[in-house]
Design a protein around this motif. Structure first.
Motif, PDB file in Angstrom:
ATOM      1  N   LEU A 166     -25.605  -8.314   8.945  1.00 35.87           N
ATOM      2  CA  LEU A 166     -26.864  -7.560   9.421  1.00 35.87           C
ATOM      3  C   LEU A 166     -27.015  -6.294   8.659  1.00 35.87           C
ATOM      4  N   ASP A 167     -28.124  -6.351   7.682  1.00 35.76           N
ATOM      5  CA  ASP A 167     -28.712  -5.377   6.864  1.00 35.76           C
ATOM      6  C   ASP A 167     -30.035  -5.004   7.258  1.00 35.76           C
ATOM      7  N   PRO A 168     -30.419  -3.719   7.199  1.00 40.84           N
ATOM      8  CA  PRO A 168     -31.769  -3.498   7.843  1.00 40.84           C
ATOM      9  C   PRO A 168     -32.677  -3.500   6.587  1.00 40.84           C
ATOM     10  N   ASN A 169     -31.986  -3.726   5.386  1.00 36.26           N
ATOM     11  CA  ASN A 169     -33.006  -4.131   4.246  1.00 36.26           C
ATOM     12  C   ASN A 169     -33.214  -5.643   3.972  1.00 36.26           C
ATOM     13  N   VAL A 170     -32.630  -6.345   4.628  1.00 39.52           N
ATOM     14  CA  VAL A 170     -32.619  -7.890   4.655  1.00 39.52           C
ATOM     15  C   VAL A 170     -33.276  -8.426   6.079  1.00 39.52           C
ATOM     16  N   MET A 171     -34.257  -9.100   5.825  1.00 38.70           N
ATOM     17  CA  MET A 171     -34.896  -9.571   6.934  1.00 38.70           C
ATOM     18  C   MET A 171     -35.033  -8.578   8.384  1.00 38.70           C
ATOM     19  N   GLY A 172     -35.625  -7.348   7.871  1.00 41.00           N
ATOM     20  CA  GLY A 172     -35.496  -6.372   9.075  1.00 41.00           C
ATOM     21  C   GLY A 172     -34.317  -6.283   9.934  1.00 41.00           C
ATOM     22  N   GLY A 173     -33.111  -6.763   9.455  1.00 36.28           N
ATOM     23  CA  GLY A 173     -31.748  -6.176  10.182  1.00 36.28           C
ATOM     24  C   GLY A 173     -31.579  -7.437  11.092  1.00 36.28           C
ATOM     25  N   LYS A 174     -32.138  -8.409  11.107  1.00 40.41           N
ATOM     26  CA  LYS A 174     -31.837  -9.812  11.877  1.00 40.41           C
ATOM     27  C   LYS A 174     -30.396 -10.214  11.207  1.00 40.41           C
ATOM     28  N   CYS A 196     -28.332 -12.610   9.269  1.00 41.40           N
ATOM     29  CA  CYS A 196     -28.627 -13.567   8.338  1.00 41.40           C
ATOM     30  C   CYS A 196     -27.317 -14.299   7.897  1.00 41.40           C
ATOM     31  N   ILE A 197     -27.442 -15.206   7.087  1.00 40.72           N
ATOM     32  CA  ILE A 197     -26.541 -15.803   6.474  1.00 40.72           C
ATOM     33  C   ILE A 197     -26.002 -15.289   4.876  1.00 40.72           C
ATOM     34  N   ARG A 198     -24.500 -14.637   5.094  1.00 43.26           N
ATOM     35  CA  ARG A 198     -24.189 -14.076   3.858  1.00 43.26           C
ATOM     36  C   ARG A 198     -25.156 -13.199   3.008  1.00 43.26           C
ATOM     37  N   GLY A 199     -25.871 -12.472   3.764  1.00 41.25           N
ATOM     38  CA  GLY A 199     -27.077 -11.501   3.076  1.00 41.25           C
ATOM     39  C   GLY A 199     -28.239 -12.111   2.431  1.00 41.25           C
ATOM     40  N   MET A 200     -28.089 -13.395   2.616  1.00 42.89           N
ATOM     41  CA  MET A 200     -29.419 -14.288   2.243  1.00 42.89           C
ATOM     42  C   MET A 200     -30.558 -14.008   3.284  1.00 42.89           C
ATOM     43  N   ARG A 201     -31.831 -14.230   2.712  1.00 39.40           N
ATOM     44  CA  ARG A 201     -32.902 -14.170   3.536  1.00 39.40           C
ATOM     45  C   ARG A 201     -33.189 -15.586   4.375  1.00 39.40           C
ATOM     46  N   ILE A 202     -32.145 -15.866   4.947  1.00 43.56           N
ATOM     47  CA  ILE A 202     -32.215 -17.214   6.069  1.00 43.56           C
ATOM     48  C   ILE A 202     -31.427 -16.680   7.388  1.00 43.56           C
ATOM     49  N   THR A 203     -32.295 -16.651   8.249  1.00 43.88           N
ATOM     50  CA  THR A 203     -31.735 -15.974   9.650  1.00 43.88           C
ATOM     51  C   THR A 203     -31.090 -17.099  10.437  1.00 43.88           C
ATOM     52  N   VAL A 204     -30.004 -16.325  11.326  1.00 46.54           N
ATOM     53  CA  VAL A 204     -29.511 -17.281  12.478  1.00 46.54           C
ATOM     54  C   VAL A 204     -30.489 -17.950  13.058  1.00 46.54           C
ATOM     55  N   GLY A 205     -31.307 -17.132  13.443  1.00 48.70           N
ATOM     56  CA  GLY A 205     -32.700 -17.780  14.461  1.00 48.70           C
ATOM     57  C   GLY A 205     -33.225 -18.962  13.501  1.00 48.70           C
ATOM     58  N   THR A 206     -33.449 -18.799  12.357  1.00 49.03           N
ATOM     59  CA  THR A 206     -34.199 -20.040  11.826  1.00 49.03           C
ATOM     60  C   THR A 206     -33.102 -21.474  11.787  1.00 49.03           C
ATOM     61  N   LEU A 207     -31.836 -21.279  11.700  1.00 50.20           N
ATOM     62  CA  LEU A 207     -31.025 -22.111  11.401  1.00 50.20           C
ATOM     63  C   LEU A 207     -30.918 -22.843  12.888  1.00 50.20           C
ATOM     64  N   VAL A 208     -30.746 -22.011  14.205  1.00 44.28           N
ATOM     65  CA  VAL A 208     -30.484 -22.409  15.288  1.00 44.28           C
ATOM     66  C   VAL A 208     -31.817 -23.258  15.787  1.00 44.28           C
ATOM     67  N   GLY A 209     -33.113 -22.653  15.340  1.00 46.16           N
ATOM     68  CA  GLY A 209     -34.159 -23.062  15.687  1.00 46.16           C
ATOM     69  C   GLY A 209     -34.297 -24.713  15.178  1.00 46.16           C
TER      70      GLY A 209
END
Length: 76
Positions: A9-17, A19-32
């Motif tokens: 969780l990093d406020p500078n990456v995807m608005g703090g959502k 993510c996986i290992r600091g990358m721009r892929i969110t948990v929500g994307t994968l679950v979806g």
């Protein structure tokens, strides 16, 4: 949650959502994607920089968050 080293969780990456290992892929994307019927194999092919453990931790994190209870703070 302890034991989830791949969820960041990093406020500078995807608005703090989450993510996986600091990358721009969110948990929500994968679950979806999983909920839409994509298999782990399909997702790993679409995102070759992900690993099987990333998908497991995303589901673990999502399950944990769905059970979390948020109580309002009442200031007397």
């Amino acid at each position: 949650m302890k034991g989830l080293e791949r969820i960041t969780l990093d406020p500078n990456v995807m608005g703090g959502k989450p993510c996986i290992r600091g990358m721009r892929i969110t948990v929500g994307t994968l679950v979806g994607l999983l909920a839409s019927g994509y298999s782990n194999k399909d997702i790993l092919k679409m995102y070759p920089y992900l690993e099987e453990e990333d998908l497991r931790e995303a589901l673990t994190y999502a399950a944990w968050r769905s059970e979390e209870f948020e109580a309002p703070l009442i200031i007397a």
